[in-house]
Design an enzyme around this catalytic site. Structure first.
Site, PDB file in Angstrom:
ATOM      1  N   ARG A  15       2.702   5.998  -3.301  1.00 45.12           N
ATOM      2  CA  ARG A  15       3.844   6.806  -3.755  1.00 45.12           C
ATOM      3  C   ARG A  15       4.051   6.687  -5.256  1.00 45.12           C
ATOM      4  NH1 ARG A  15       4.183   5.565   1.532  1.00 45.12           N
ATOM      5  NH2 ARG A  15       5.512   6.760   2.939  1.00 45.12           N
TER       6      ARG A  15
ATOM      7  N   ARG B 266      -7.733  -3.283   9.519  1.00 48.18           N
ATOM      8  CA  ARG B 266      -6.834  -4.248  10.165  1.00 48.18           C
ATOM      9  C   ARG B 266      -7.464  -4.866  11.418  1.00 48.18           C
ATOM     10  NH1 ARG B 266      -2.622  -3.385   6.727  1.00 48.18           N
ATOM     11  NH2 ARG B 266      -1.986  -1.223   6.428  1.00 48.18           N
TER      12      ARG B 266
ATOM     13  N   ARG C 250      -6.542   1.990  17.931  1.00 48.12           N
ATOM     14  CA  ARG C 250      -6.311   0.541  17.848  1.00 48.12           C
ATOM     15  C   ARG C 250      -6.033  -0.102  19.194  1.00 48.12           C
ATOM     16  NH1 ARG C 250      -3.154   0.014  12.081  1.00 48.12           N
ATOM     17  NH2 ARG C 250      -5.075   0.069  10.852  1.00 48.12           N
TER      18      ARG C 250
ATOM     19  N   ASP D 180       1.784  -1.322  11.797  1.00 48.37           N
ATOM     20  CA  ASP D 180       0.430  -1.731  11.396  1.00 48.37           C
ATOM     21  C   ASP D 180       0.103  -3.169  11.793  1.00 48.37           C
ATOM     22  OD1 ASP D 180      -0.093   0.750  10.285  1.00 48.37           O
ATOM     23  OD2 ASP D 180       0.683   0.177   8.326  1.00 48.37           O
TER      24      ASP D 180
ATOM     25  N   LYS E 189       0.837  -1.208   0.000  1.00 49.41           N
ATOM     26  CA  LYS E 189       0.000   0.000   0.000  1.00 49.41           C
ATOM     27  C   LYS E 189       0.869   1.254   0.000  1.00 49.41           C
ATOM     28  CE  LYS E 189      -3.040   0.622   3.483  1.00 49.41           C
ATOM     29  NZ  LYS E 189      -2.950   1.954   4.126  1.00 49.41           N
TER      30      LYS E 189
HETATM   31  C1  S3P Z   1       2.588   4.644   6.200  1.00 51.14           C
HETATM   32  C2  S3P Z   1       3.136   4.976   7.405  1.00 51.14           C
HETATM   33  C3  S3P Z   1       2.617   4.515   8.705  1.00 51.14           C
HETATM   34  C4  S3P Z   1       1.621   3.367   8.565  1.00 51.14           C
HETATM   35  C5  S3P Z   1       0.678   3.590   7.420  1.00 51.14           C
HETATM   36  C6  S3P Z   1       1.434   3.735   6.112  1.00 51.14           C
HETATM   37  C7  S3P Z   1       3.179   5.186   4.963  1.00 51.14           C
HETATM   38  O1  S3P Z   1       1.961   5.599   9.344  1.00 51.14           O
HETATM   39  O2  S3P Z   1       0.905   3.195   9.748  1.00 51.14           O
HETATM   40  O3  S3P Z   1      -0.228   2.509   7.299  1.00 51.14           O
HETATM   41  O4  S3P Z   1       2.902   4.653   3.867  1.00 51.14           O
HETATM   42  O5  S3P Z   1       3.956   6.143   5.055  1.00 51.14           O
HETATM   43  P1  S3P Z   1       2.804   6.648  10.246  1.00 51.14           P
HETATM   44  O6  S3P Z   1       3.805   7.227   9.370  1.00 51.14           O
HETATM   45  O7  S3P Z   1       1.828   7.677  10.707  1.00 51.14           O
HETATM   46  O8  S3P Z   1       3.358   5.844  11.374  1.00 51.14           O
END
Ligand code: S3P
Length: 474
Positions: free
Chosen positions: A61, A431, A387, A356, A56
Site C-alpha cells: 500500500r 507460508r 492451503r 495467513d 507485507k
Molecule cells: C491481504 C489480505 C488477505 C491476506 C493477504 C494480504 C492484504 O487476503 O491473505 O496475504 O494485504 O489485503 P484476503 O483479503 O483475500 O483475505
C-alpha cells in the site's frame, strides 16, 4: 545502495496499447528456475532477538499510495520481498519514480490521482495476490489499460471477486483466462462510478481494490463488509488526507465510506514488523524445548493478532513488552518461551484476524495435547495454494493425523512428539514452506520442503534470521 525500480512509461495511443499488451507474452515469473529443496533438522534451544521484516500489506500500500500522490512519499522499513518489489515495478510502469535510499528506505515520487501513465508492457505480479488485486483497483479507476499476470500460483487464483465490483464502477475486462483468472486485460475508466457495494467474502483485497478505484471517483464509494478485516488501506488513506469513515456494526462487519478525488498529501510511512512473518519464529520458539527469544517491533493491530490470541488460549508463554505507537500502528516486543501447548477450538469469526497464520497454527496444533479444530477456513482454498489440502498433506508427511471436514481443519496433536522425516509439497506457497521447516526444527527427524524459493516473496531473510536464533537448515 541506490537504484530505481523499472522505468517510467509515456502515454500511448490506445490501439497501440492493446496490441502491445498481447496476451501471448509470458511474464518472467512464469519462467521460473528449477525447484530448490530445503531441510530443517531438530535443533537445540532457539535464543536471541530478531526483528521480522516489514509488513507485507502495508508495504504494498505504501508504494501504491505513493504512486497516487503528487510529491515525495518516504518509506521506512519496507519489506524488500519479491511480492512488494513486483508492486513497485508496476507502480513505476504507471509513472512513479521509485528509488531505494538504503536498507528498507524507499522514496516514491507519485503521479497523482487521474494522472497515471499507461504501462508499455504487461504487469507481472509474480506470486502476489495482494499486489495484483490492489493494482487492478488502481487501473480500473483510471483511463488506462493494463495486462495483469503472474506465476503459476497467481494464474490459479480467482479474480472475479475483484473484477465484478470494478466492472460495476465502469471498468471493462477485455480479456481473461478461464474462470476470471490471469492473464487479464483490464481497461479502466477515467470517471469511476461511485457505488455502494456489499462484499460477499471478508477480504481486505476486495475492499482495497474497490476503495482504490473509488479514490478517483467524483462521488462517494460505500462498502459494506460482512466481517471486519485488516484496515490498513483505510488507515493509510486517512493518513494521506482522504476523507474516509469506518463504522463498526453492533453485530459484526463494517460500513466504510470514502469521498472521491481527495487532495492526497505525501508523508513518511514507517512500516512495522509483519505479524504474519513473526508467526514463524514465534511458533518455532514455542515448540523447540528450552527456547527463549524476543521478537522486536511486531505490529499489534487487533485485526492481525488472531494467532496471538489463539496461542495464548493454547497455553503459550508469550509476554508483551513495551507496547508503543509507531507510525500510526501499535507495536510491541514479544518474549516467547518454549511451552507445553493444549488443543483449542478456533472460531470461524477469528479467521480474518489470522487468515495467513493457519499453516503455522496447524504446526503448533501438531505438537499440542488433544484435537484442535479450526473452523470456517473456505478462504484457505484460494490462497497462494489450496492451503487446506497443502497443510493436510504436509502434516501427513510429518506423521501427524489430520482431517478436513467441510471447511474445518482438525489436527490430532501428538503432545510434543512429532515424527517428522517427510517431504512437503509447497505448491509455490511461501507460508507452507516456512511452516513445515519450523515443524522440522522441533520434530524427531528432519523435515524437507520441495521448494524454498517462494520464501523470498514475504520473508527474504527467513533462513538467516532463523539460523541466527539457532535453527539448522541444509
Ligand atoms: C491481504 C489480505 C488477505 C491476506 C493477504 C494480504 C492484504 O487476503 O491473505 O496475504 O494485504 O489485503 P484476503 O483479503 O483475500 O483475505
Amino acid at each position: 545502495m541506490q537504484g530505481e525500480v523499472g522505468s517510467t512509461a509515456s502515454s500511448w495511443d490506445f490501439e497501440e496499447q492493446i496490441s502491445a499488451l498481447s496476451m501471448t507474452s509470458l511474464p518472467q515469473s512464469v519462467l521460473a528456475p528449477p525447484e530448490a529443496t530445503l531441510s530443517a533438522a531438530p535443533c537445540g534451544p532457539l535464543t536471541g532477538r530478531l526483528q521480522p521484516p516489514g509488513d507485507k500489506s502495508i508495504s504494498h500500500r505504501a508504494f501504491i499510495l505513493g504512486l497516487l500522490t503528487v510529491g515525495r512519499t518516504e518509506i521506512e522499513g519496507l519489506l524488500e520481498g519479491e511480492d512488494v518489489l513486483h508492486t513497485g515495478r508496476a507502480c513505476a510502469a504507471l509513472g512513479a519514480k521509485i528509488e531505494r535510499q538504503g536498507e528498507g528506505r524507499w522514496s516514491v515520487n507519485g503521479m497523482g490521482l487521474g494522472a497515471l501513465l499507461a504501462p508499455r508492457f504487461p504487469l507481472d505480479f509474480g506470486n502476489a495476490g495482494t499486489g495484483s488485486r490492489l493494482m487492478m483497483g488502481v487501473v480500473a479507476g483510471h483511463g488506462i489499460t493494463a495486462q495483469f499476470d503472474g506465476d503459476a500460483s497467481l494464474r490459479k487464483r480467482p479474480m472475479r471477486r475483484i473484477l465484478d465490483p470494478l466492472t460495476l464502477m465502469g471498468a471493462e475486462v477485455l480479456a481473461e483466462a478461464e474462470g476470471g483468472r490471469c492473464p487479464i486485460l483490464l481497461k479502466g475508466t477515467p470517471e469511476p462510478l461511485p457505488i455502494e457495494y456489499r462484499t460477499k467474502v471478508a477480504s481486505a483485497q476486495v475492499k482495497s481494490a474497490i476503495l482504490l478505484a473509488g479514490l478517483n471517483s467524483p462521488g462517494r464509494t460505500v462498502l459494506i463488509e460482512p466481517q471486519a478485516n485488516r484496515d490498513h488501506t483505510e488507515k493509510m488513506l486517512a493518513f494521506f488526507g482522504a476523507s474516509i469513515v469506518s463504522e463498526t456494526f453492533e453485530t459484526h462487519g463494517r460500513r466504510i465510506s470514502l469521498e472521491g478525488r481527495p487532495e492526497l498529501r505525501p508523508g513518511r510511512i514507517i512500516v512495522p514488523a509483519d505479524p504474519s512473518s513473526a508467526a514463524f519464529p514465534m511458533v518455532a520458539a514455542l515448540l523447540v524445548p528450552g527456547s527463549e527469544i524476543v521478537i522486536e517491533g511486531m505490529m499489534m493491530n487487533p485485526l492481525r493478532t488472531g494467532l496471538l490470541t489463539t496461542l495464548w488460549e493454547m497455553g503459550a508463554d508469550i509476554e508483551v513488552l513495551d507496547r508503543r505507537d509507531e507510525g500510526g500502528e501499535e507495536v510491541a516486543d514479544l518474549k516467547v518461551r518454549a511451552s507445553i501447548l493444549r488443543a483449542v477450538e478456533v472460531p470461524a469469526e477469528r479467521a480474518p484476524a489470522m487468515i495467513d497464520e493457519y499453516p503455522i497454527l496447524a504446526v503448533a496444533a501438531a505438537f499440542a495435547t488433544g484435537e484442535t479444530r479450526m473452523r470456517g477456513l473456505s478462504e484457505l482454498r484460494v490462497k497462494e495454494s489450496d492451503r487446506l489440502a497443502a497443510i493436510a498433506a504436509g502434516l501427513a508427511a510429518a506423521g501427524v493425523g489430520c482431517a478436513i471436514e467441510e471447511d474445518d481443519l482438525i489436527v490430532t496433536g501428538r503432545a510434543g512428539d512429532v515424527p517428522g522425516g517427510g517431504l512437503v509439497a509447497t505448491h509455490l506457497d511461501h507460508r507452507i514452506a516456512m511452516s513445515f521447516l519450523c515443524l522440522g526444527l522441533a520434530a524427531r527427524n528432519p523435515m524437507s520442503v520441495d521448494d524454498e524459493r517462494m520464501i523470498a516473496t514475504s520473508f527474504p531473510t527467513f533462513k538467516a534470521a532463523m539460523a541466527q536464533l539457532g535453527a539448522v537448515f541444509s
